[in-house]
Design an enzyme around this catalytic site. Structure first.
Site, mmCIF file in Angstrom:
data_model
loop_
_atom_site.group_PDB
_atom_site.id
_atom_site.type_symbol
_atom_site.label_atom_id
_atom_site.label_comp_id
_atom_site.label_asym_id
_atom_site.label_seq_id
_atom_site.Cartn_x
_atom_site.Cartn_y
_atom_site.Cartn_z
ATOM 1 N N TRP A 75 0.897 -1.163 0.000
ATOM 2 C CA TRP A 75 0.000 0.000 0.000
ATOM 3 C C TRP A 75 0.927 1.202 0.000
ATOM 4 O O TRP A 75 1.643 1.451 0.966
ATOM 5 C CB TRP A 75 -0.889 -0.019 1.243
ATOM 6 C CG TRP A 75 -1.936 1.048 1.241
ATOM 7 C CD1 TRP A 75 -3.152 1.000 0.626
ATOM 8 C CD2 TRP A 75 -1.867 2.322 1.883
ATOM 9 N NE1 TRP A 75 -3.845 2.173 0.844
ATOM 10 C CE2 TRP A 75 -3.079 3.008 1.610
ATOM 11 C CE3 TRP A 75 -0.914 2.977 2.658
ATOM 12 C CZ2 TRP A 75 -3.358 4.288 2.091
ATOM 13 C CZ3 TRP A 75 -1.181 4.251 3.126
ATOM 14 C CH2 TRP A 75 -2.393 4.887 2.850
ATOM 15 N N GLY A 103 5.826 0.042 6.551
ATOM 16 C CA GLY A 103 5.952 1.169 7.474
ATOM 17 C C GLY A 103 6.529 2.384 6.765
ATOM 18 O O GLY A 103 6.487 2.471 5.535
ATOM 19 N N GLU A 493 -17.132 3.716 1.145
ATOM 20 C CA GLU A 493 -15.907 2.960 0.874
ATOM 21 C C GLU A 493 -16.101 1.909 -0.211
ATOM 22 O O GLU A 493 -15.172 1.605 -0.944
ATOM 23 C CB GLU A 493 -15.282 2.373 2.151
ATOM 24 C CG GLU A 493 -15.971 1.196 2.783
ATOM 25 C CD GLU A 493 -15.179 0.641 3.984
ATOM 26 O OE1 GLU A 493 -15.819 0.110 4.887
ATOM 27 O OE2 GLU A 493 -13.930 0.737 4.009
HETATM 28 O O1 M6R Z 1 -8.442 -2.877 12.407
HETATM 29 P P1 M6R Z 1 -9.281 -1.774 12.981
HETATM 30 O O2 M6R Z 1 -10.586 -2.266 13.526
HETATM 31 O O3 M6R Z 1 -8.550 -0.937 13.978
HETATM 32 O O4 M6R Z 1 -9.625 -0.830 11.747
HETATM 33 C C1 M6R Z 1 -10.278 0.388 11.955
HETATM 34 C C2 M6R Z 1 -10.743 0.995 10.645
HETATM 35 O O5 M6R Z 1 -9.652 1.248 9.804
HETATM 36 C C3 M6R Z 1 -11.741 0.086 9.917
HETATM 37 O O6 M6R Z 1 -12.842 -0.213 10.708
HETATM 38 C C4 M6R Z 1 -12.232 0.746 8.610
HETATM 39 O O7 M6R Z 1 -12.973 1.888 8.896
HETATM 40 C C5 M6R Z 1 -13.047 -0.252 7.781
HETATM 41 N N1 M6R Z 1 -12.493 -0.352 6.456
HETATM 42 C C6 M6R Z 1 -14.468 0.112 7.622
HETATM 43 O O8 M6R Z 1 -15.174 -0.842 6.900
#
Ligand code: M6R
Length: 617
Positions: A75, A103, A493
């Site tokens: 990414w 990173g 999204e």
């Molecule tokens: O791995 P995490 O639960 O910390 O991720 C948090 C957000 O990046 C994640 O929920 C993101 O918003 C999703 N792609 C939503 O569908």
């Protein structure tokens, strides 16, 4: 936010690396590449675009058999997603060293300047290539690869997981971890490295989570972990409880479709063993908190991002109502940098599916520095967040691969409600009889989730009908409000459509100006049954927008005989407790966003510009 895999052992290294990358592709899919050491030396293939492009490249230019290698799915942070910027990056003039990196190396400019003075030529625009050349240069001086690696990682600032192989040392993969995830998979005569356990779970369930500022020296028959200072580190092994099959599509058209269907199991598994037949909640993981510590909590701050933050907004209603502890929900990145009031009696609840979201990690580290205790709600064993928390309630949703979070969300809400019921009982804040009744009701939710999933046909049709919508609005009150915001996030999204979620009560304070003829509005309607129900108020809100031309799609409870008069479409979900309804009403919104994205021909598992784990701030 890249995915990293490493392997040493007798299997086909190319196959192990590619299948590991397939499972990690959710972490980034701008480009992919692998390096292996064959009988004739180091060989590398890399390609911009999704993993399939790399596989096509390897098919066109096959690699000789190898017993060691590293692989990367990217990414992009530094440098566009091109073939040249894809990892691995080669180091040294003879290009014998190969490196992959997840990173950001924050001091890469000064290190690059040093290398340029030395005459080093760069093949990419990345920060990562700097590390490859530095390690190669150090190795050429000393002939000691571990020392060279250690010297260089000590010079890097920022966040990184780095893996290196060198043609002169064809039996070892070196890895270093600072502020980015790394897990070791322990096999029999073979060993693995991965950004998370999904990378190797089909080969072994024995794993070690690598700690901050640690280096791994990985061979087929040995694994050594040392600190950045060279001192030995004792690491604890754990058993991965994910099933390898759970990380494959299993006949579904997409991971997202499968993960929506997995939701009854995700809720059931998260409840399993945590509510007894009387309805009393027992959470073994919370036994490290004494009753006095729980009674002394004077405030809960939930930190999370994206969907996980909306989970916080949902569970706040239950935790406050039952435990009477004030709850505040904060986006992790806002909390971390605004000098918040945190004391030793503040309980931080950090919610994260991956356990690697850098914003949430930074928020929890900061809160601990300020003296607070941190309780994680996390789905991923071996991740950084549980390591850095005082206790963790694991959600048992299994691996979530699609970028859009679905089953992790329902499991997180379930875990949050378990937490609320538990705290309430320890603090004596709500009569035990009521708490146990709620516990027994919560046990019925997995079956209700199944009912919702079996009745999504109408939602899919709606998704097709609205494929050309320019914007969709979502309204809700109480727990329906964060559900509305989550519905809007899913649509943005997945389908790249402008969408917003509002508190229905806020409508007349501004957003109602957006309503014009034909504007689709999805309204989460609360139950009609409760005496203190907000149902009449939401019906009034529906009437207000209908009067201005909105096309209303209602998500309502079975038995609601009123809502149909005021809506173009009603999607019914089964009856449950008012607060638990969030787990049911969110599911049609997930299916709606997926259907709409599919109708537009979009990739629902890997939406543009996104990665699943956001491991940079
Ligand atoms: O791995 P995490 O639960 O910390 O991720 C948090 C957000 O990046 C994640 O929920 C993101 O918003 C999703 N792609 C939503 O569908």
């Amino acid at each position: 936010m890249c995915g990293i895999v490493g392997y040493v052992g007798p299997k086909s290294t190319v196959d192990v690396l590619l299948s590991g990358l397939r499972r990690l592709e959710y972490r980034g899919y701008d480009s992919a590449g692998i390096s292996v050491i064959t009988g004739t030396g180091l060989e590398t293939r890399k390609k911009a675009g999704k993993l399939d492009n790399l596989i096509a490249e390897i098919t066109a230019h096959p690699l000789a058999p190898a017993n060691i290698g590293i692989g990367h799915t990217r990414w992009a942070t530094h440098g566009a997603p091109t073939d040249g910027n894809a990892h691995p990056h080669l180091g040294g003039t003879r290009e014998k060293l190969s490196l992959i990196h997840n990173g950001i190396i924050e001091n890469f400019s000064e290190l690059k300047a040093e290398l340029l003075t030395d005459g080093t030529r760069f093949a990419s625009d990345t920060d990562s290539e700097v590390a490859a050349h530095l390690i190669a240069r150090e190795y050429d001086k000393s002939g000691d690869l571990v020392l060279a690696f250690r010297n260089v990682v000590n010079r890097l600032h920022g966040a990184f997981t780095i893996l290196v192989v060198h043609e002169d040392q064809p039996d070892v993969v070196l890895a270093a971890r600072r502020n980015a995830p790394l897990v070791i998979g322990l096999g029999d005569g073979e060993n693995f490295l991965g950004s998370d356990v999904a990378a190797f779970v089909e080969h072994t369930k024995r794993a070690i989570s690598v700690g901050q500022d640690e280096i791994v020296i990985l061979r087929s028959n040995s694994v050594e972990v040392i600190g950045f200072d060279g001192s030995p580190v004792t690491s604890e092994e754990f058993t991965v409880d994910w099933d390898a099959a759970a990380a494959s599509k299993g006949g579904w058209p997409s991971f997202m479709a499968k993960e929506i269907a997995d939701q009854p199991q995700a809720v059931a598994d998260t409840l399993m063993g945590r509510i007894d037949s009387d309805g009393q909640v027992r959470i073994a993981e919370l036994e490290s908190f004494t009753a006095d510590e729980i009674k002394n909590i004077d405030r809960i701050v939930i930190v999370a991002c994206g969907t996980a933050a909306y989970v916080g907004d949902v569970i706040k209603y239950g935790i406050e109502k039952w435990s009477r502890i004030p709850v505040q929900v904060e986006l992790s990145h806002e909390f971390r940098y605004r000098d918040p009031v945190v004391t030793k009696n503040t309980l931080i609840v950090a919610i994260s599916q991956s356990g690697e979201t850098m914003d949430t990690l930074m928020a929890t580290r900061y809160a601990r520095e300020l003296g607070a205790k941190v309780l994680a709600i996390c789905n991923t064993q071996g991740a950084t967040l549980p390591r850095e928390s005082d206790a963790t309630i694991y959600t048992h949703a299994g691996p979530e691969v699609a970028v859009a979070s679905t089953k992790a969300l329902v499991a997180q809400i379930t875990a949050g409600y378990l937490l609320g019921l538990y705290l309430a009982e320890v603090r004596g804040a709500t009569p035990v009889r009521e708490l146990h009744r709620l516990g027994r009701e919560l046990l019925k939710v997995p079956a209700l989730v199944s009912d919702v999933i079996e009745n999504l046909v109408q939602v899919r049709e709606l998704g097709n009908d609205l494929a050309n919508a320019k914007s969709v609005l979502f309204l809700g009150r109480n727990v329906g409000f964060p559900v509305a915001m989550e519905g809007a996030l899913k649509l943005k999204e997945l389908a790249y459509i402008h969408a917003e979620g509002f508190a229905a009560g806020e409508l007349k304070h501004g957003p109602i100006a957006l309503i014009e003829e034909g504007q689709p509005v999805i309204v989460i309607v609360p139950s009609l049954r409760d005496s203190d129900s907000l149902h009449p108020k939401v019906i009034s809100n529906i009437q207000e927008i209908r009067a201005r031309g909105a096309k209303v799609i209602a998500i309502a409870e079975e038995g609601d005989t009123e809502v149909g008069q005021w809506s173009e479409h009603v999607i019914f979900v089964p009856q449950t407790e008012q607060l638990f309804a969030a787990i049911l009403t969110v599911i049609p919104l997930q299916a709606f966003a997926m259907a709409l994205a599919e109708a537009k021909g979009l990739d629902v598992d890997q939406p543009r510009n996104l990665a699943k784990s956001v491991t940079v701030e």
